[in-house]
Design an enzyme around this catalytic site. Structure first.
Site, short mmCIF file in Angstrom:
data_model
loop_
_atom_site.label_atom_id
_atom_site.label_comp_id
_atom_site.label_asym_id
_atom_site.label_seq_id
_atom_site.Cartn_x
_atom_site.Cartn_y
_atom_site.Cartn_z
CE1 TYR A 176 -2.02 -9.51 12.45
CE2 TYR A 176 -1.00 -11.68 12.56
CZ TYR A 176 -2.11 -10.89 12.33
OH TYR A 176 -3.30 -11.48 12.00
CE LYS A 180 -4.43 -9.82 14.93
NZ LYS A 180 -5.84 -9.35 14.95
#
Length: 281
Positions: A176, A180
């Site tokens: 993640y 990002k």
């Protein structure tokens, strides 16, 4: 000689009247306001025309109903679409263009966090995280950027990243975090490429936001202890509390509006001071 320009004509701030807005992830995971739903609702108040999608048609329809209950004159349509599928996203984009003839604003709001470090994270979950969080941004941009560049009015894109792409925030979510961070670079680079084509790209970087998704995260990272998980998240933030979806939506609205017409390739961090803190993480 200095070019002295007159100030803009006074009008409603952040006016999006008749601006066609394409938004992914318009639904919420559970009751309450998720980022996508709040962004769409705020845009509706400013007169935008909304075309949204979600993996769950039921969630998308729920957001549509909530938006129409407070802004009954809003032109809004929703559909089911898988943001990781090129054919599904093409259908989504094509449907919007068929209905409205253009896309003025694109909001990439899809994302999901899965726990794991490189040693413990299996390849399937890694690939899923790359697809949901990063490929989704590419797929919409791939189709929408040429449309915006061909429009006399240009267009702008706002991508949603996370402070996890800026620093470690106490959760083992390496895939993640990597995606990002990649969104930030993707946006900055593409913004430079399209700056001369009338298209702006910027990123909103939320911190710890109290949305319905927090319940899901509590199950993943805190054994289902929702109250305890919320308390820890509040304590992590220098301002002493998590933000709300409306905090995120307000930042997105600014970047999407004409008031930000000279802003491209940058980001607004919405985190209550978290990323600048050296305190508890």
């Amino acid at each position: 000689m200095t070019n002295v320009q007159a100030p803009p004509i006074s009008r409603k701030m952040h006016d999006l009247t008749n601006q066609v807005v394409l938004i992914t992830g318009i639904g919420s995971v559970g009751a309450g306001w998720g980022n996508g739903a709040a962004i769409a609702a705020l845009f509706a108040r400013q007169g935008a025309i909304l075309f949204g999608c979600d993996l769950s048609l039921e969630a998308a329809e729920t957001s549509k109903s909530k938006i129409l209950s407070e802004s009954p004159d809003t032109d809004i349509a929703v559909m089911r679409a898988d943001a990781t599928s090129s054919s599904s996203i093409k259908e989504f984009v094509d449907s919007c263009v068929a209905k409205h003839g253009r896309i003025d604003i694109l909001i990439n709001n899809v994302g999901r966090s899965e726990p794991g470090d490189p040693a413990s994270l299996n390849e399937e979950v890694w690939d899923e995280q790359m697809n949901v969080n990063l490929k989704s941004v590419y797929l919409t941009s791939h189709l929408v950027l040429p449309l915006m560049a061909a429009q006399a009015s240009g267009g702008n894109i706002v991508n949603i990243s996370s402070v996890s792409g800026l620093r470690y925030i106490g959760k083992p979510q390496v895939a993640y975090s990597a995606t990002k961070a990649a969104i930030l670079s993707f946006t900055r680079t593409t913004a430079v490429i399209y700056a001369g084509k009338g298209v702006r790209l910027n990123t909103v970087v939320p911190g710890l936001i109290n949305t319905p998704l927090v319940k899901v995260l509590a199950d993943k990272y805190s054994g289902g202890d929702y109250e305890g998980y919320c308390k820890v998240r509040d304590q992590q933030v220098p301002m002493g509390r998590m933000g709300t979806a409306w905090d995120v939506a307000n930042a997105v609205l600014f970047l999407a509006s004409k008031e930000a017409s000279y802003i491209t390739g940058t980001e607004i961090v919405v985190d209550g001071g978290l990323t600048q803190s050296t305190g508890r993480v």
